[in-house]
Design a protein around this motif. Sequence first.
Motif, PDB file in Angstrom:
ATOM      1  N   UNK A  80       0.804  -1.225   0.000  1.00 15.49           N
ATOM      2  CA  UNK A  80       0.000   0.000   0.000  1.00 15.49           C
ATOM      3  C   UNK A  80       0.836   1.274   0.000  1.00 15.49           C
ATOM      4  N   UNK A  81       2.158   1.145   0.130  1.00 13.96           N
ATOM      5  CA  UNK A  81       3.007   2.342   0.154  1.00 13.96           C
ATOM      6  C   UNK A  81       2.881   3.119  -1.155  1.00 13.96           C
ATOM      7  N   UNK A  82       2.638   4.401  -1.030  1.00  9.75           N
ATOM      8  CA  UNK A  82       2.477   5.269  -2.189  1.00  9.75           C
ATOM      9  C   UNK A  82       1.090   5.226  -2.803  1.00  9.75           C
ATOM     10  N   UNK A  83       0.181   4.507  -2.174  1.00  7.70           N
ATOM     11  CA  UNK A  83      -1.170   4.358  -2.714  1.00  7.70           C
ATOM     12  C   UNK A  83      -2.210   4.865  -1.714  1.00  7.70           C
ATOM     13  N   UNK A  84      -3.402   5.191  -2.213  1.00  4.54           N
ATOM     14  CA  UNK A  84      -4.454   5.666  -1.323  1.00  4.54           C
ATOM     15  C   UNK A  84      -5.019   4.545  -0.446  1.00  4.54           C
ATOM     16  N   UNK A  85      -5.363   4.916   0.754  1.00  3.65           N
ATOM     17  CA  UNK A  85      -5.958   4.025   1.743  1.00  3.65           C
ATOM     18  C   UNK A  85      -7.181   4.751   2.314  1.00  3.65           C
ATOM     19  N   UNK A  86      -8.242   4.020   2.604  1.00  2.00           N
ATOM     20  CA  UNK A  86      -9.442   4.630   3.190  1.00  2.00           C
ATOM     21  C   UNK A  86      -9.602   4.171   4.638  1.00  2.00           C
ATOM     22  N   UNK A  87     -10.068   5.081   5.483  1.00  2.00           N
ATOM     23  CA  UNK A  87     -10.242   4.772   6.903  1.00  2.00           C
ATOM     24  C   UNK A  87     -11.595   5.277   7.393  1.00  2.00           C
ATOM     25  N   UNK A  88     -12.230   4.482   8.233  1.00  2.00           N
ATOM     26  CA  UNK A  88     -13.454   4.895   8.920  1.00  2.00           C
ATOM     27  C   UNK A  88     -13.460   4.175  10.270  1.00  2.00           C
ATOM     28  N   UNK A  89     -14.388   4.534  11.126  1.00  2.00           N
ATOM     29  CA  UNK A  89     -14.452   3.925  12.457  1.00  2.00           C
ATOM     30  C   UNK A  89     -15.889   3.858  12.939  1.00  2.00           C
ATOM     31  N   UNK A  90     -16.088   3.079  13.990  1.00  2.00           N
ATOM     32  CA  UNK A  90     -17.384   3.028  14.662  1.00  2.00           C
ATOM     33  C   UNK A  90     -17.135   2.886  16.158  1.00  2.00           C
ATOM     34  N   UNK A  91     -18.134   3.265  16.925  1.00  2.00           N
ATOM     35  CA  UNK A  91     -18.045   3.122  18.382  1.00  2.00           C
ATOM     36  C   UNK A  91     -19.450   3.104  18.956  1.00  2.00           C
ATOM     37  N   UNK A  92     -19.582   2.552  20.141  1.00  2.00           N
ATOM     38  CA  UNK A  92     -20.863   2.481  20.829  1.00  2.00           C
ATOM     39  C   UNK A  92     -20.930   3.640  21.813  1.00  2.00           C
ATOM     40  N   UNK A  93     -21.941   4.492  21.692  1.00  2.00           N
ATOM     41  CA  UNK A  93     -22.022   5.683  22.534  1.00  2.00           C
ATOM     42  C   UNK A  93     -22.853   5.478  23.804  1.00  2.00           C
ATOM     43  N   UNK A  94     -23.192   4.238  24.097  1.00  2.00           N
ATOM     44  CA  UNK A  94     -23.996   3.948  25.280  1.00  2.00           C
ATOM     45  C   UNK A  94     -25.402   3.520  24.926  1.00  2.00           C
ATOM     46  N   UNK A  95     -25.882   3.916  23.748  1.00  2.00           N
ATOM     47  CA  UNK A  95     -27.221   3.503  23.329  1.00  2.00           C
ATOM     48  C   UNK A  95     -27.257   2.984  21.895  1.00  2.00           C
ATOM     49  N   UNK A  96     -26.404   3.509  21.030  1.00  2.00           N
ATOM     50  CA  UNK A  96     -26.365   3.059  19.637  1.00  2.00           C
ATOM     51  C   UNK A  96     -24.924   3.039  19.132  1.00  2.00           C
ATOM     52  N   UNK A  97     -24.712   2.309  18.075  1.00  2.00           N
ATOM     53  CA  UNK A  97     -23.404   2.302  17.425  1.00  2.00           C
ATOM     54  C   UNK A  97     -23.351   3.467  16.453  1.00  2.00           C
ATOM     55  N   UNK A  98     -22.330   4.273  16.584  1.00  2.00           N
ATOM     56  CA  UNK A  98     -22.132   5.425  15.707  1.00  2.00           C
ATOM     57  C   UNK A  98     -21.110   5.056  14.634  1.00  2.00           C
ATOM     58  N   UNK A  99     -21.379   5.444  13.395  1.00  2.00           N
ATOM     59  CA  UNK A  99     -20.482   5.172  12.271  1.00  2.00           C
ATOM     60  C   UNK A  99     -19.965   6.482  11.719  1.00  2.00           C
ATOM     61  N   UNK A 100     -18.697   6.491  11.332  1.00  2.00           N
ATOM     62  CA  UNK A 100     -18.091   7.720  10.812  1.00  2.00           C
ATOM     63  C   UNK A 100     -18.175   7.777   9.298  1.00  2.00           C
ATOM     64  N   UNK A 101     -17.862   8.953   8.792  1.00  2.00           N
ATOM     65  CA  UNK A 101     -17.618   9.099   7.374  1.00  2.00           C
ATOM     66  C   UNK A 101     -16.260   8.484   7.072  1.00  2.00           C
ATOM     67  N   UNK A 102     -15.893   8.457   5.812  1.00  2.00           N
ATOM     68  CA  UNK A 102     -14.624   7.850   5.390  1.00  2.00           C
ATOM     69  C   UNK A 102     -13.657   8.929   4.942  1.00  2.00           C
TER      70      UNK A 102
END
Length: 113
Positions: A80-102
């Motif tokens: 992957x060196x020199x190439x684009x990589x995509x990242x996103x994340x999720x977490x539980x906020x106590x009541x629902x799972x939150x998803x991020x943008x990329x």
Amino acid sequence: MRTTVKVLAVSALAALGLAAGATPALAAAPAPFCESGASQFYCDASSVGTTTWSITWYSGSVGTFTTAGSTLFANCPASSLGHPVRASYSYFDGSTTQYSGTTQFTCRSGPWL
């Protein structure tokens, strides 16, 4: 005329990734900030507690990482060196799972940017 409007609408939705049958998760959290250098990368999330990261490498494979907090520090695979990589994340906020943008960044072997 009506058929033309439907075709245009479906084409526009498909271009946005919203075509019928596709049900993308709505991003409730902002995309992470990521930077790379020395064949490593660092990402920072707007999450609380345990954070699950989804990293899509240049090859198309997906790496999943779990961190105790809002940051991820890991190595870039050589393919992957020199190439684009995509990242996103999720977490539980106590009541629902939150998803991020990329976000997208380039795995760099050189200096940090």
